[in-house]
Structures are given as C-alpha cells and as structure tokens.
Enzyme design. Structure first.
Site, PDB file in Angstrom:
ATOM      1  N   GLU A  89      38.049  52.931  41.854  1.00  0.00           N
ATOM      2  CA  GLU A  89      39.241  52.654  41.045  1.00  0.00           C
ATOM      3  C   GLU A  89      39.564  51.154  41.025  1.00  0.00           C
ATOM      4  OE1 GLU A  89      41.995  55.571  42.738  1.00  0.00           O
ATOM      5  OE2 GLU A  89      42.434  54.189  44.367  1.00  0.00           O
ATOM      6  N   PRO A  90      38.697  50.370  40.420  1.00  0.00           N
ATOM      7  CA  PRO A  90      38.918  48.932  40.371  1.00  0.00           C
ATOM      8  C   PRO A  90      39.888  48.540  39.252  1.00  0.00           C
ATOM      9  CG  PRO A  90      36.888  49.474  39.253  1.00  0.00           C
ATOM     10  CD  PRO A  90      37.472  50.776  39.725  1.00  0.00           C
ATOM     11  N   ARG A 101      41.358  44.654  39.181  1.00  0.00           N
ATOM     12  CA  ARG A 101      41.133  43.217  39.026  1.00  0.00           C
ATOM     13  C   ARG A 101      39.700  42.886  38.583  1.00  0.00           C
ATOM     14  NH1 ARG A 101      44.099  39.538  42.267  1.00  0.00           N
ATOM     15  NH2 ARG A 101      44.475  41.281  43.670  1.00  0.00           N
ATOM     16  N   ARG A 134      52.037  35.469  40.098  1.00  0.00           N
ATOM     17  CA  ARG A 134      51.089  35.413  41.228  1.00  0.00           C
ATOM     18  C   ARG A 134      51.186  34.124  42.051  1.00  0.00           C
ATOM     19  NH1 ARG A 134      46.245  35.795  41.427  1.00  0.00           N
ATOM     20  NH2 ARG A 134      46.149  37.370  43.055  1.00  0.00           N
ATOM     21  N   TYR A 138      52.310  35.036  45.797  1.00  0.00           N
ATOM     22  CA  TYR A 138      51.233  35.049  46.801  1.00  0.00           C
ATOM     23  C   TYR A 138      50.672  33.665  47.087  1.00  0.00           C
ATOM     24  CZ  TYR A 138      51.071  39.717  44.641  1.00  0.00           C
ATOM     25  OH  TYR A 138      51.391  40.928  44.096  1.00  0.00           O
ATOM     26  N   CYS A 191      64.981  28.636  36.784  1.00  0.00           N
ATOM     27  CA  CYS A 191      65.876  27.971  37.743  1.00  0.00           C
ATOM     28  C   CYS A 191      65.552  28.319  39.179  1.00  0.00           C
ATOM     29  CB  CYS A 191      67.305  28.388  37.443  1.00  0.00           C
ATOM     30  SG  CYS A 191      67.645  28.229  35.710  1.00  0.00           S
ATOM     31  N   TYR A 235      47.223  41.736  36.923  1.00  0.00           N
ATOM     32  CA  TYR A 235      48.508  41.477  37.590  1.00  0.00           C
ATOM     33  C   TYR A 235      49.208  40.256  36.979  1.00  0.00           C
ATOM     34  CZ  TYR A 235      46.135  44.712  40.635  1.00  0.00           C
ATOM     35  OH  TYR A 235      45.437  45.799  41.094  1.00  0.00           O
TER      36      TYR A 235
HETATM   37  N1  LLP Z   1      43.757  51.751  43.938  1.00  0.00           N
HETATM   38  C1  LLP Z   1      44.922  51.662  44.603  1.00  0.00           C
HETATM   39  C2  LLP Z   1      45.410  52.821  45.337  1.00  0.00           C
HETATM   40  C3  LLP Z   1      45.653  50.447  44.589  1.00  0.00           C
HETATM   41  O1  LLP Z   1      46.788  50.359  45.260  1.00  0.00           O
HETATM   42  C4  LLP Z   1      45.134  49.341  43.870  1.00  0.00           C
HETATM   43  C5  LLP Z   1      45.872  48.066  43.838  1.00  0.00           C
HETATM   44  C6  LLP Z   1      43.918  49.491  43.174  1.00  0.00           C
HETATM   45  C7  LLP Z   1      43.259  50.709  43.233  1.00  0.00           C
HETATM   46  C8  LLP Z   1      43.306  48.387  42.374  1.00  0.00           C
HETATM   47  O2  LLP Z   1      42.981  47.304  43.163  1.00  0.00           O
HETATM   48  P1  LLP Z   1      42.134  46.074  42.577  1.00  0.00           P
HETATM   49  O3  LLP Z   1      40.762  46.601  42.232  1.00  0.00           O
HETATM   50  O4  LLP Z   1      42.827  45.590  41.358  1.00  0.00           O
HETATM   51  O5  LLP Z   1      42.105  45.102  43.665  1.00  0.00           O
HETATM   52  N2  LLP Z   1      49.612  42.239  42.515  1.00  0.00           N
HETATM   53  C9  LLP Z   1      48.563  41.881  43.450  1.00  0.00           C
HETATM   54  C10 LLP Z   1      47.553  42.985  43.625  1.00  0.00           C
HETATM   55  C11 LLP Z   1      48.153  44.315  44.051  1.00  0.00           C
HETATM   56  C12 LLP Z   1      47.159  45.430  44.198  1.00  0.00           C
HETATM   57  C13 LLP Z   1      47.839  46.743  44.365  1.00  0.00           C
HETATM   58  N3  LLP Z   1      46.962  47.879  44.460  1.00  0.00           N
HETATM   59  C14 LLP Z   1      47.914  40.590  42.972  1.00  0.00           C
HETATM   60  O6  LLP Z   1      48.337  40.029  41.958  1.00  0.00           O
HETATM   61  O7  LLP Z   1      47.009  40.084  43.630  1.00  0.00           O
END
Ligand code: LLP
Length: 421
Positions: free
Chosen positions: A273-274, A276, A312, A316, A345, A374
């Site tokens: 489940e990607p 990013r 972001r 972060y 602001c 994101y």
């Molecule tokens: N599956 C689950 C259960 C998750 O919680 C997430 C992300 C993903 C899949 C997808 O993860 P990815 O492949 O995108 O890394 N806002 C943060 C990232 C938060 C990720 C939350 N969960 C940022 O901007 O870095």
C-alpha cells in the site's frame, strides 16, 4: 525518476512548458505529471511481479479524483483511512474488493458503511475495534473480513512523526495480543480473519527494518499455521522512500530483490500500500516571487504559496528542492542564501532556510519539487487562503483536475445564528 526537466533553460512537465501553465492558471498551483505517476505504479508492479501482488495506492498521499482514477484504471486498488476516502474510492470506480481500510479510530458509522460496501478487509488496529466490527457485522447479519495490523516493534529510521511500527506508537497490535485474539477467534462469530498487515513508517530509505519486520511476521505466520490458524493475506504496507535531497533510497527493483525471496512460495496473497513512492515525485508546486526582502541579517524570498498549501517543511522540517522555471534569466554568479517563505502570519511558514539560490527577482516563478505526496492532501484554508488549483499534464496537454477554491468556498459552510443578525 520524473518528467520535470529543463529544455532550453526552461522547466517542462512532459511536453508542456511549466511557465505557460503559470500564465494560464494563477499561482500557486500543483502540477502533476500523468506519465510519472503511472510510471512509478508500473515500476513497482513490475518489481514485485513474480508475487502478483495487489497494489493498493494509499489515498492519503494524494486523493485528487483524477490521480485516484488514473491509478484505478491502471489496476490499482486503494488503501483508505476514513469514510471520506471510501466515498472518493467508490466514486473513482475502485472495486470494493480492492479496498483495504486502516486507521486507529474508525467510527461505528464508518465501519458500517465499509461493511455494507463489502470492502476486501479492515486492517484492525486494536481489540476494542475488533469487538465493534464484530458487533456491527452481527447487526447487519454478515461476516466482516479483517487483517490484524501487527506492530512488529522495529525502528524504521525515519522522522519520529511518521514512525508507526514501534510499540510506543499508537498503531497496530503486538504479537502476544494478536496471538491471543487469533487463538480465540471463534468467539468473534461475525469476523473472517483473512490476514495480517504491517506498516512500519513512511519515507523509509533503508530496506533493513522492512526486512526485519517482514521476517518477524513470517515467523508469526508459521507459528499460527502450526496451530491450524490459516492466514491468506499478508499486507506489507507502504513506506518506500523517495529522493527529496541527497537520499539514496532503495529503487523498487532493489527493494523487491530483498523482499520477494522472503515472500515467494509462502502461499500468501501479498498486498502493498504505497503512497509517496507512486505520487511523490509526480507533482510540484508552482509559485511566484512576490517580494525579495533584505533585512540586516537575512534575505527573504516571499512567495505566493504558504504553509497552508504545503505544510511538510513547517511540520517535519522536510527538504524540497526549489528550482526557478527559467534559470536562464538568472545570474548564477550572484548566488545568495535565502529563506524562501510564504505570506502566512507565522515564522513556521517557510519552504527553505538558508538555501543557496541563484539571484532571483520579484515576478520570477519557482517550482517546489517532489510535492505530489502529502502536499495538497494536507492543504488547508488557514489565513482564509484559497487552496490552490491542481493541474495534470499528459504529453502536450494540460487539464485542471481541481479548481482553485473561491471566496464562496470559504464561507459556504458557516452559519450566522439569528441572534447575531
Ligand atoms: N499504509 C498506512 C497504514 C499508512 O499509514 C501510510 C502512511 C501508508 C500506507 C502510505 O505510506 P507511504 O507509502 O506514503 O509512505 N504526511 C507525512 C507522511 C505520513 C504517512 C502516513 N501513513 C509526510 O508528509 O511525510
């Protein structure tokens, strides 16, 4: 890696000059490359091809309908975390049988809707949640399918805010509790225990923690199988890192080379489940320089995008490359350190600090790179700012895939009670 490239000293997205879109669509706006989006999806599918996995794109990274529709049409399923994402997933025509639903805080109503739509399964994050799913399924006189989200207690070496697989995090269920649940599974008469799930964090650069977690889950599955507890699916989550600065993340192929051998011949159906990895490098923010402000200590480039559009860096301390759309107009000998900041602001409203940029001028356009994931999905109307438009490029064509908010959008839901009129 992506389809944003300079040609004759101008930034292009696929075959379209980004500057031309900036003139047509007022800044700031998000710009997506369809080719990059699909390219990443196919890259991952190919890398894991021998496992024939179900890839469920994680909608939270970017839930624009056209992005989700493009991926759904290419065969992707969707990973959702709310009733709103379920609604959008069904709207773009995703088969419920390709939808998996995580979240530590699913409400009864959200559970009811997802059961009614017969999604593939819930990724269950706690025992009380399981009890509620069982109760709702009983009310509806059906059996709900679930995968237990295991918290494997590994250190994914990423930002603490996006670490999810350690026992100090709120996510998932520890092995012992999962074991107790599964050995007493017959008590939950309205639950089908279909599999296990893990997601240890996001922007993971090093495959090692991932491998460690997968091995822990496989060991657990062996133990369960010995006790005749069947496990059909293993969902290994998302989290694959991308290049923002000078990271050296695993490519999809390198990553798969390490993971696939572990999962081959296990008889498990594999889900990924990607988010990013698929959409991160497929998007940029285009913004205009409003002012160049020199103070006794600093040079500020004040742009028309703010932390409400892209949070972001503020949240972060994330790094995003910042590129001029037309570097030819810029004198590289006059490179200076700038803080690139928005109009909001708050001193946290910045995109880069002490970044060396070529000398830039008011009216120049800048691209904030790798903001497809994101980015818009975390945008807000803070300071009553209008959330930006989103544009998709395919070849030499551009499509507005979300209009900029209007002032009316800002007040549409407010209600002034009679006594204040
Ligand atoms: N599956 C689950 C259960 C998750 O919680 C997430 C992300 C993903 C899949 C997808 O993860 P990815 O492949 O995108 O890394 N806002 C943060 C990232 C938060 C990720 C939350 N969960 C940022 O901007 O870095």
């Amino acid at each position: 890696m992506h389809d944003f490239k300079y040609k004759n000293s101008e930034l292009f997205c696929e075959a379209v000059r980004v500057g031309d879109i900036a003139k047509k669509v007022a800044t700031p706006f998000y710009l997506y490359s369809y080719n990059t989006l699909l390219g990443h999806f196919h890259k991952l599918r190919k890398a894991f091809g021998s496992l024939k996995p179900l890839i469920c794109y994680s909608m939270k990274a970017n839930s624009n309908l056209s992005i989700c529709r493009a991926l759904t049409k290419a065969g992707s399923g969707l990973d959702i975390v709310s009733g709103g994402e379920l609604y959008k997933a069904l709207l773009v025509g995703c088969s419920p049988k390709k939808i998996v639903y995580a979240s530590v805080g699913k409400t009864e109503e959200e559970i009811r809707q997802a059961i009614a739509k017969q999604i593939l399964f819930f990724n269950v994050e706690s025992y009380p949640e399981l009890e509620l799913i069982n109760k709702v399924a009983k009310d509806l006189n059906v059996a709900a399918s679930v995968a237990l989200r295991i918290n494997p207690d590994v250190e994914p070496k990423t930002h603490s805010y996006i670490t999810t697989g350690k026992l100090t995090n709120k996510f998932g269920i520890d092995f012992d509790t999962a074991y107790t649940i599964l050995t007493h599974r017959k008590k939950m008469r309205h639950i089908n225990f279909n599999g296990l799930h893990m997601h240890i964090g996001s922007q993971i650069i090093d495959a090692q923690p991932y491998i460690q977690a997968v091995k822990k889950l496989l060991g657990f599955i062996q133990k369960l199988r010995k006790e005749a507890i069947p496990i059909e699916y293993l969902n290994i989550g998302g989290g694959l890192g991308i290049i923002y600065n000078n990271e050296k993340p695993q490519t999809a192929d390198e990553f798969a080379k390490k993971i696939v051998p572990l999962l081959k011949n296990t008889g498990l159906k594999i889900i990924l489940e990607p988010g990013r990895f698929i959409v991160g490098n497929a998007g940029i923010v285009v913004t205009k320089i409003l002012y160049v402000k020199k103070t006794p200590l600093k040079n500020f480039v004040i742009v028309d995008a703010g932390m409400n559009d892209l949070i972001r860096p503020s949240l972060y301390g994330a790094y995003h490359d910042i590129l001029p759309l037309r570097p030819s107009t810029i004198d590289h000998r006059l490179s200076t350190k700038y803080d690139v900041v928005g109009p909001i602001c708050e001193s946290g409203d910045f995109f880069a600090k002490d970044r060396i940029l070529p000398k830039v001028n008011e009216g120049d356009f800048l691209a904030i790179m790798s903001t497809g994931a994101y980015g818009f999905s975390m945008a807000s109307n803070y300071n009553c700012r209008l959330r930006p438009a989103e544009v998709m490029i395919r070849g030499n064509k551009s499509f507005v895939v979300r209009k900029r908010d209007s002032y009316l959008d800002l007040v549409r839901k407010d209600v002034i009670p009679e006594f204040l009129k």
